[in-house]
Design a protein around this motif. Sequence first.
Motif, PDB file in Angstrom:
ATOM      1  N   GLU A   9       0.866  -1.193   0.000  1.00 29.30           N
ATOM      2  CA  GLU A   9       0.000   0.000   0.000  1.00 29.30           C
ATOM      3  C   GLU A   9       0.892   1.228   0.000  1.00 29.30           C
ATOM      4  O   GLU A   9       1.770   1.361   0.860  1.00 29.30           O
ATOM      5  CB  GLU A   9      -0.885  -0.065   1.256  1.00 29.30           C
ATOM      6  CG  GLU A   9      -1.557   1.228   1.671  1.00 29.30           C
ATOM      7  CD  GLU A   9      -2.606   1.705   0.684  1.00 29.30           C
ATOM      8  OE1 GLU A   9      -2.294   2.645  -0.072  1.00 29.30           O
ATOM      9  OE2 GLU A   9      -3.720   1.150   0.678  1.00 29.30           O
ATOM     10  N   ASP A  10       0.690   2.118  -0.979  1.00 30.44           N
ATOM     11  CA  ASP A  10       1.586   3.277  -1.095  1.00 30.44           C
ATOM     12  C   ASP A  10       1.241   4.406  -0.135  1.00 30.44           C
ATOM     13  O   ASP A  10       2.083   5.245   0.166  1.00 30.44           O
ATOM     14  CB  ASP A  10       1.615   3.798  -2.543  1.00 30.44           C
ATOM     15  CG  ASP A  10       0.239   4.215  -3.019  1.00 30.44           C
ATOM     16  OD1 ASP A  10      -0.699   3.410  -2.856  1.00 30.44           O
ATOM     17  OD2 ASP A  10       0.098   5.323  -3.550  1.00 30.44           O
ATOM     18  N   GLU A  11      -0.019   4.460   0.334  1.00 31.62           N
ATOM     19  CA  GLU A  11      -0.354   5.534   1.271  1.00 31.62           C
ATOM     20  C   GLU A  11       0.126   5.155   2.664  1.00 31.62           C
ATOM     21  O   GLU A  11      -0.375   4.190   3.268  1.00 31.62           O
ATOM     22  CB  GLU A  11      -1.863   5.792   1.267  1.00 31.62           C
ATOM     23  CG  GLU A  11      -2.304   6.604   0.051  1.00 31.62           C
ATOM     24  CD  GLU A  11      -3.773   6.445  -0.233  1.00 31.62           C
ATOM     25  OE1 GLU A  11      -4.573   6.992   0.526  1.00 31.62           O
ATOM     26  OE2 GLU A  11      -4.104   5.746  -1.214  1.00 31.62           O
ATOM     27  N   ASP A  53      -3.102  -3.273  -2.272  1.00 32.76           N
ATOM     28  CA  ASP A  53      -3.808  -2.102  -2.799  1.00 32.76           C
ATOM     29  C   ASP A  53      -3.727  -2.163  -4.324  1.00 32.76           C
ATOM     30  O   ASP A  53      -2.763  -2.701  -4.882  1.00 32.76           O
ATOM     31  CB  ASP A  53      -3.121  -0.837  -2.272  1.00 32.76           C
ATOM     32  CG  ASP A  53      -3.794   0.434  -2.774  1.00 32.76           C
ATOM     33  OD1 ASP A  53      -5.029   0.432  -2.918  1.00 32.76           O
ATOM     34  OD2 ASP A  53      -3.079   1.421  -3.008  1.00 32.76           O
ATOM     35  N   MET A  55      -4.319   0.723  -6.550  1.00 33.34           N
ATOM     36  CA  MET A  55      -3.769   1.947  -7.136  1.00 33.34           C
ATOM     37  C   MET A  55      -2.383   2.191  -6.569  1.00 33.34           C
ATOM     38  O   MET A  55      -2.228   2.852  -5.545  1.00 33.34           O
ATOM     39  CB  MET A  55      -4.667   3.141  -6.807  1.00 33.34           C
ATOM     40  CG  MET A  55      -6.128   2.905  -7.134  1.00 33.34           C
ATOM     41  SD  MET A  55      -6.477   3.172  -8.874  1.00 33.34           S
ATOM     42  CE  MET A  55      -6.991   4.868  -8.808  1.00 33.34           C
ATOM     43  N   LYS A 104     -12.347   0.283   0.257  1.00 35.37           N
ATOM     44  CA  LYS A 104     -11.985   1.428   1.100  1.00 35.37           C
ATOM     45  C   LYS A 104     -13.112   2.454   1.048  1.00 35.37           C
ATOM     46  O   LYS A 104     -13.701   2.619  -0.018  1.00 35.37           O
ATOM     47  CB  LYS A 104     -10.718   2.092   0.570  1.00 35.37           C
ATOM     48  CG  LYS A 104      -9.459   1.293   0.726  1.00 35.37           C
ATOM     49  CD  LYS A 104      -8.337   2.156   0.161  1.00 35.37           C
ATOM     50  CE  LYS A 104      -7.038   1.400   0.052  1.00 35.37           C
ATOM     51  NZ  LYS A 104      -6.023   2.197  -0.650  1.00 35.37           N
TER      52      LYS A 104
HETATM   53 CA    CA Z   1      -2.914   3.583  -3.393  1.00 39.94          CA
END
Ligand code: CA
Length: 227
Positions: A9-11, A53, A55, A104
């Motif tokens: 997950e990039d966030e 995730d 995106m 989400k």
């Molecule tokens: Ca993302």
Amino acid sequence: MQPKILIIEDETDINQLLAKILEADGCRAVQAFSGTEGLLLAEKESPDLILLDLMLPGLSGEALLQKLRTEKNCRVPVLVLSAKAALSDKVTLLKAGADDYITKPFEPEEVSARVQAALRRSGSVPEQAGTLSYKDMVLYPESRKVTVNGTELSLTSHEYALLHLFLQAPEKVYSRESLYELVWQNGYYGENNTVNVHVSNLRRKIKEAGASEEYIRTVYGIGFQLK
Ligand code: CA
């Protein structure tokens, strides 16, 4: 054994939140913040489960999943996390080899319950001896704990004893008299309303835990059973 979960997950905030949820459940979290890092760690760390995730910068979640399943021949359970709620996405992802789908924004309890369920299905978490389950309800005799969808019910000892009886024989119809004798163990039931009161408290607690359906059915003229 502590199940190892890879979070891709990039966030950062969401990644940290997921790690916290999983660690509170006794899992070990390994964190990746991009698709490429995720793919690398999926191979290096051999996780028991991946939270993915969609995106992601660089390598997208979809592409990563495809690489895992085809090129790497990796069968680890993958739970996809995404804001994309459309059904077509879900179907495509499940076909592409995702095991489950969490949209989400998510509730921590939902992540927790779905991860535990996927780990149980894949055999990474051994069932506790004597564990009883019915639909989304699980009873753990050693800790005298009952969960619905992963949410623990706060039960009195009589309420626990009632659920224990029901879960041991989900098909069985218990009369109020027999429940009273089995749980309170002090003889004559008479005009006593105790069982009804406890059953309605149980129904309320099960509902408050987020159950999507009724668990205790009234069988008219006889008593109660699970349904
Ligand atoms: Ca993302």
